[in-house]
Design a protein around this motif. Structure first.
Motif, PDB file in Angstrom:
ATOM      1  N   VAL A  65      80.788  13.444  15.629  1.00 32.47           N
ATOM      2  CA  VAL A  65      81.470  12.161  15.822  1.00 32.47           C
ATOM      3  C   VAL A  65      82.592  12.221  16.848  1.00 32.47           C
ATOM      4  N   ARG A  66      82.991  13.396  17.260  1.00 34.29           N
ATOM      5  CA  ARG A  66      83.990  13.624  18.299  1.00 34.29           C
ATOM      6  C   ARG A  66      85.253  12.763  18.151  1.00 34.29           C
ATOM      7  N   PRO A  67      86.097  13.091  17.182  1.00 37.12           N
ATOM      8  CA  PRO A  67      87.347  12.337  17.037  1.00 37.12           C
ATOM      9  C   PRO A  67      88.225  12.533  18.265  1.00 37.12           C
ATOM     10  N   GLU A  68      88.928  11.476  18.646  1.00 33.57           N
ATOM     11  CA  GLU A  68      89.781  11.540  19.832  1.00 33.57           C
ATOM     12  C   GLU A  68      91.262  11.568  19.498  1.00 33.57           C
ATOM     13  N   ARG A  69      91.653  10.791  18.503  1.00 35.90           N
ATOM     14  CA  ARG A  69      93.073  10.695  18.189  1.00 35.90           C
ATOM     15  C   ARG A  69      93.244  10.103  16.793  1.00 35.90           C
ATOM     16  N   PHE A  70      94.482  10.047  16.370  1.00 31.90           N
ATOM     17  CA  PHE A  70      94.808   9.370  15.130  1.00 31.90           C
ATOM     18  C   PHE A  70      95.319   7.985  15.469  1.00 31.90           C
ATOM     19  N   GLY A  71      95.099   7.060  14.579  1.00 34.10           N
ATOM     20  CA  GLY A  71      95.589   5.701  14.743  1.00 34.10           C
ATOM     21  C   GLY A  71      96.146   5.206  13.420  1.00 34.10           C
ATOM     22  N   ILE A  72      96.704   4.015  13.434  1.00 31.78           N
ATOM     23  CA  ILE A  72      97.289   3.429  12.229  1.00 31.78           C
ATOM     24  C   ILE A  72      96.539   2.134  11.924  1.00 31.78           C
ATOM     25  N   ARG A  73      96.088   2.006  10.681  1.00 30.25           N
ATOM     26  CA  ARG A  73      95.489   0.758  10.210  1.00 30.25           C
ATOM     27  C   ARG A  73      96.137   0.424   8.875  1.00 30.25           C
ATOM     28  N   ARG A  74      96.762  -0.736   8.826  1.00 33.93           N
ATOM     29  CA  ARG A  74      97.441  -1.201   7.612  1.00 33.93           C
ATOM     30  C   ARG A  74      98.425  -0.154   7.074  1.00 33.93           C
ATOM     31  N   GLY A  75      99.130   0.490   7.981  1.00 36.13           N
ATOM     32  CA  GLY A  75     100.145   1.460   7.586  1.00 36.13           C
ATOM     33  C   GLY A  75      99.623   2.837   7.218  1.00 36.13           C
ATOM     34  N   ARG A  76      98.328   3.046   7.313  1.00 34.81           N
ATOM     35  CA  ARG A  76      97.739   4.344   6.976  1.00 34.81           C
ATOM     36  C   ARG A  76      97.182   4.996   8.226  1.00 34.81           C
ATOM     37  N   VAL A  77      97.263   6.318   8.274  1.00 33.98           N
ATOM     38  CA  VAL A  77      96.737   7.074   9.405  1.00 33.98           C
ATOM     39  C   VAL A  77      95.222   7.201   9.244  1.00 33.98           C
ATOM     40  N   ILE A  78      94.492   6.870  10.313  1.00 29.78           N
ATOM     41  CA  ILE A  78      93.038   7.023  10.299  1.00 29.78           C
ATOM     42  C   ILE A  78      92.615   7.827  11.517  1.00 29.78           C
ATOM     43  N   LEU A  79      91.438   8.413  11.434  1.00 30.13           N
ATOM     44  CA  LEU A  79      90.854   9.154  12.538  1.00 30.13           C
ATOM     45  C   LEU A  79      90.102   8.175  13.431  1.00 30.13           C
ATOM     46  N   VAL A  80      90.363   8.222  14.732  1.00 27.97           N
ATOM     47  CA  VAL A  80      89.747   7.278  15.663  1.00 27.97           C
ATOM     48  C   VAL A  80      88.846   8.052  16.622  1.00 27.97           C
ATOM     49  N   ASN A  81      87.595   7.629  16.702  1.00 24.22           N
ATOM     50  CA  ASN A  81      86.699   8.175  17.720  1.00 24.22           C
ATOM     51  C   ASN A  81      86.369   7.056  18.699  1.00 24.22           C
ATOM     52  N   ARG A  82      85.657   7.378  19.716  1.00 26.67           N
ATOM     53  CA  ARG A  82      85.346   6.393  20.769  1.00 26.67           C
ATOM     54  C   ARG A  82      84.549   5.224  20.198  1.00 26.67           C
ATOM     55  N   GLN A  83      83.615   5.494  19.307  1.00 24.34           N
ATOM     56  CA  GLN A  83      82.782   4.434  18.734  1.00 24.34           C
ATOM     57  C   GLN A  83      83.648   3.398  18.007  1.00 24.34           C
ATOM     58  N   LEU A  84      84.593   3.858  17.231  1.00 26.31           N
ATOM     59  CA  LEU A  84      85.483   2.949  16.506  1.00 26.31           C
ATOM     60  C   LEU A  84      86.338   2.136  17.477  1.00 26.31           C
TER      61      LEU A  84
ATOM     62  N   GLN B 177      91.895  16.621  10.831  1.00 24.12           N
ATOM     63  CA  GLN B 177      91.885  16.562   9.375  1.00 24.12           C
ATOM     64  C   GLN B 177      91.358  15.188   8.993  1.00 24.12           C
ATOM     65  N   PRO B 178      90.365  15.142   8.104  1.00 24.95           N
ATOM     66  CA  PRO B 178      89.888  13.833   7.673  1.00 24.95           C
ATOM     67  C   PRO B 178      91.023  13.038   7.034  1.00 24.95           C
ATOM     68  N   ALA B 179      91.056  11.749   7.299  1.00 25.73           N
ATOM     69  CA  ALA B 179      92.088  10.898   6.728  1.00 25.73           C
ATOM     70  C   ALA B 179      91.873  10.767   5.232  1.00 25.73           C
ATOM     71  N   GLU B 180      92.977  10.763   4.526  1.00 28.28           N
ATOM     72  CA  GLU B 180      92.876  10.594   3.086  1.00 28.28           C
ATOM     73  C   GLU B 180      92.790   9.107   2.773  1.00 28.28           C
TER      74      GLU B 180
END
Length: 161
Positions: free
Chosen positions: A65-84, A44-47
């Motif tokens: 973009v092949r998302p791999e997992r979710f991560g946290i940045r500044r308390g918000r959930v973001i979508l993390v791919n290998r490039q990021l 799901q795209p991060a809001e």
């Protein structure tokens, strides 16, 4: 292909184990992902707003973009791919080895990349940014291989965990 898959998984596992001391890489390829085989996490795209180019690029179409997992940045959930993860691992390496240069490069990126990222609203634009950033991703990974005293894969894996 199905008959050869155990051999390919074995070769992949051996290569990752020998090169990066990552003994569970083959299992993680199927289980530590979102939207792939055996995954329990739907994509799901991060809001909210994404402020950086790699974060914006991760919002593109999943098949690209092949998302791999979710991560946290500044308390918000973001979508993390290998490039990021690779881009952030490279930035972490800069801040660790050359803190002043790391701060300078972050300031330059904030000044240039942040305004550009605000114009990217459509998924196809995020896909284009992802593809344009691909050579930078490769350069960052090569730099990690050459300059990182520890395992680059460990540094990459730590990003957004």
């Amino acid at each position: 292909m199905l008959a050869a898959s155990p051999l390919l998984i074995g070769i992949y596992s051996l290569a990752m184990a020998l090169l990066f001391l990552e003994w569970t890489a083959a299992a993680k390829a199927f289980t530590a992902t979102c939207g792939h085989t055996f995954s329990q996490i739907p994509i799901q795209p991060a809001e909210g707003e994404c402020h950086y180019l790699c974060s914006v690029a991760a919002q593109g179409h999943a098949r690209i973009v092949r998302p791999e997992r979710f991560g946290i940045r500044r308390g918000r959930v973001i979508l993390v791919n290998r490039q990021l993860a690779i881009a952030n691992a490279f930035e972490d390496l800069l801040h660790t080895r050359w803190p002043r240069f790391g701060r300078f490069s972050r300031a330059v990126y904030d000044r240039l990349g942040l305004p550009v990222s605000r114009y990217i609203r459509a998924r196809w634009m995020a896909d284009a940014v992802y593809l344009v950033m691909k050579p930078a991703e490769w350069a960052f990974y090569v730099a990690l291989l050459l300059l990182d005293s520890e395992s680059p894969e460990q540094r990459i894996d730590r990003m957004y965990r």
